[in-house]
Design an enzyme around this catalytic site. Structure first.
Site, PDB file in Angstrom:
ATOM      1  N   LEU A   1       9.221  13.653  -8.821  1.00 65.51           N
ATOM      2  CA  LEU A   1       9.847  14.406  -7.739  1.00 65.51           C
ATOM      3  C   LEU A   1      10.930  13.515  -7.143  1.00 65.51           C
ATOM      4  O   LEU A   1      10.722  12.308  -6.976  1.00 65.51           O
ATOM      5  CB  LEU A   1       8.824  14.742  -6.650  1.00 65.51           C
ATOM      6  CG  LEU A   1       7.879  15.928  -6.871  1.00 65.51           C
ATOM      7  CD1 LEU A   1       6.818  15.940  -5.787  1.00 65.51           C
ATOM      8  CD2 LEU A   1       8.643  17.240  -6.876  1.00 65.51           C
ATOM      9  N   ASP A   2      12.082  14.100  -6.800  1.00 63.44           N
ATOM     10  CA  ASP A   2      13.140  13.257  -6.244  1.00 63.44           C
ATOM     11  C   ASP A   2      12.763  12.779  -4.845  1.00 63.44           C
ATOM     12  O   ASP A   2      11.848  13.308  -4.205  1.00 63.44           O
ATOM     13  CB  ASP A   2      14.499  13.970  -6.268  1.00 63.44           C
ATOM     14  CG  ASP A   2      14.548  15.199  -5.378  1.00 63.44           C
ATOM     15  OD1 ASP A   2      14.245  15.080  -4.187  1.00 63.44           O
ATOM     16  OD2 ASP A   2      14.906  16.285  -5.878  1.00 63.44           O
ATOM     17  N   LYS A   3      13.471  11.796  -4.376  1.00 64.90           N
ATOM     18  CA  LYS A   3      13.143  11.119  -3.109  1.00 64.90           C
ATOM     19  C   LYS A   3      13.090  12.087  -1.933  1.00 64.90           C
ATOM     20  O   LYS A   3      12.252  11.949  -1.038  1.00 64.90           O
ATOM     21  CB  LYS A   3      14.177  10.024  -2.844  1.00 64.90           C
ATOM     22  CG  LYS A   3      13.953   9.241  -1.560  1.00 64.90           C
ATOM     23  CD  LYS A   3      15.023   8.179  -1.371  1.00 64.90           C
ATOM     24  CE  LYS A   3      14.843   7.437  -0.053  1.00 64.90           C
ATOM     25  NZ  LYS A   3      15.900   6.407   0.151  1.00 64.90           N
TER      26      LYS A   3
ATOM     27  N   SER B   1      12.282  15.217  -1.939  1.00 69.88           N
ATOM     28  CA  SER B   1      11.285  16.274  -2.094  1.00 69.88           C
ATOM     29  C   SER B   1       9.892  15.721  -1.830  1.00 69.88           C
ATOM     30  O   SER B   1       9.662  14.521  -1.851  1.00 69.88           O
ATOM     31  CB  SER B   1      11.347  16.859  -3.511  1.00 69.88           C
ATOM     32  OG  SER B   1      12.638  17.393  -3.770  1.00 69.88           O
TER      33      SER B   1
END
Length: 242
Positions: A99-101, A103
């Site tokens: 998951l990106d930072k 999110s």
């Protein structure tokens, strides 16, 4: 590897218990009393109360609620917080689907490389469900277009058809079967929406519910069995199609 972690991976003691064993002079390494904090390898002989101790690589799967601002990386000198800062587990684990930072939500962590491989293959079409909030009211025609698939210019690919459930004028749930880089943000951006919040709430049969940001838990036997069944079923179907 630190001696307490090495002992804990044997499956009989926790790290804290291992520290007490060392403190009470019950652990020997290569014939000498073990020292707290020392490093050992598989080449060393570790004895606890005179009995050999070796790590047991038990396959485990954890569900972790990744908070916003935490980076999915084992090492990143520029990151303020890493997933590893939250999970103190005696076995080295890797995430299956990052998951990106910016999110938050469900990350599955495991030491089973085959399981990760099966889950990560986009061609297997495993479902991942997200809760999304955008910066302005949603238009019906845009929702319909998102469901049919969107051509992402930056990636030069059209997304697969997906399921969408509208919760309010600015919030919706979306279920994807692929994991392109920043896919939901790019899909929304194609229609002029900015994603204000993005939370993954489900990966296949595993749900986020019951966890708070930063918390993790081991999967139940039933959950893990079902997860492995779903992965193997997709793998078998692909082999049958070859």
């Amino acid at each position: 590897m630190r001696i307490n972690k090495y002992i804990a991976m044997g499956g009989m003691f926790s790290r804290r218990e291992a520290d007490k064993l060392i403190e009470n002079r019950r652990v020997y390494v290569n014939g000498k009393l073990a020292l707290s904090g020392m490093d050992v390898t598989d080449a060393d002989e570790v004895l606890v109360d005179g009995n050999p101790c070796k790590p047991v690589e038990k396959k485990v799967v954890l569900a972790f609620y990744k908070p916003i601002g935490v980076t999915c990386s084992e090492k990143d000198e520029h990151a303020e917080e890493l997933v590893s800062d939250y999970i103190d587990y005696p076995v080295r684990l890797t995430y299956a689907g990052r998951l990106d930072k910016d999110s938050e939500g469900l990350l599955l962590m495991t030491n089973d490389g085959a399981l990760i491989d099966g889950m990560m293959r986009g061609s297997n079409g495993h479902e991942k469900e997200y809760h999304v909030k955008v910066n302005k009211p949603l238009q019906k025609e845009h929702i319909e277009a998102l469901q049919k698939g969107v051509y992402l210019t930056e990636l030069k690919v059209k997304t697969r058809p997906c399921k969408i459930k509208v919760y309010s004028e600015r919030e919706f749930g979306i279920t994807l079967t692929q994991g392109l880089n920043r896919q939901i943000r790019r899909m929304c951006g194609a229609f002029g929406y900015r994603v204000d919040s993005l939370k993954r709430v489900r990966v296949m049969n595993i749900k986020l519910e019951g966890l708070k940001p930063g918390q993790w838990r081991e999967l139940s036997e039933a959950e893990e069995a079902e997860l492995r069944k779903l992965v193997s079923k997709k793998r078998k179907k692909k082999l049958d199609e070859i």
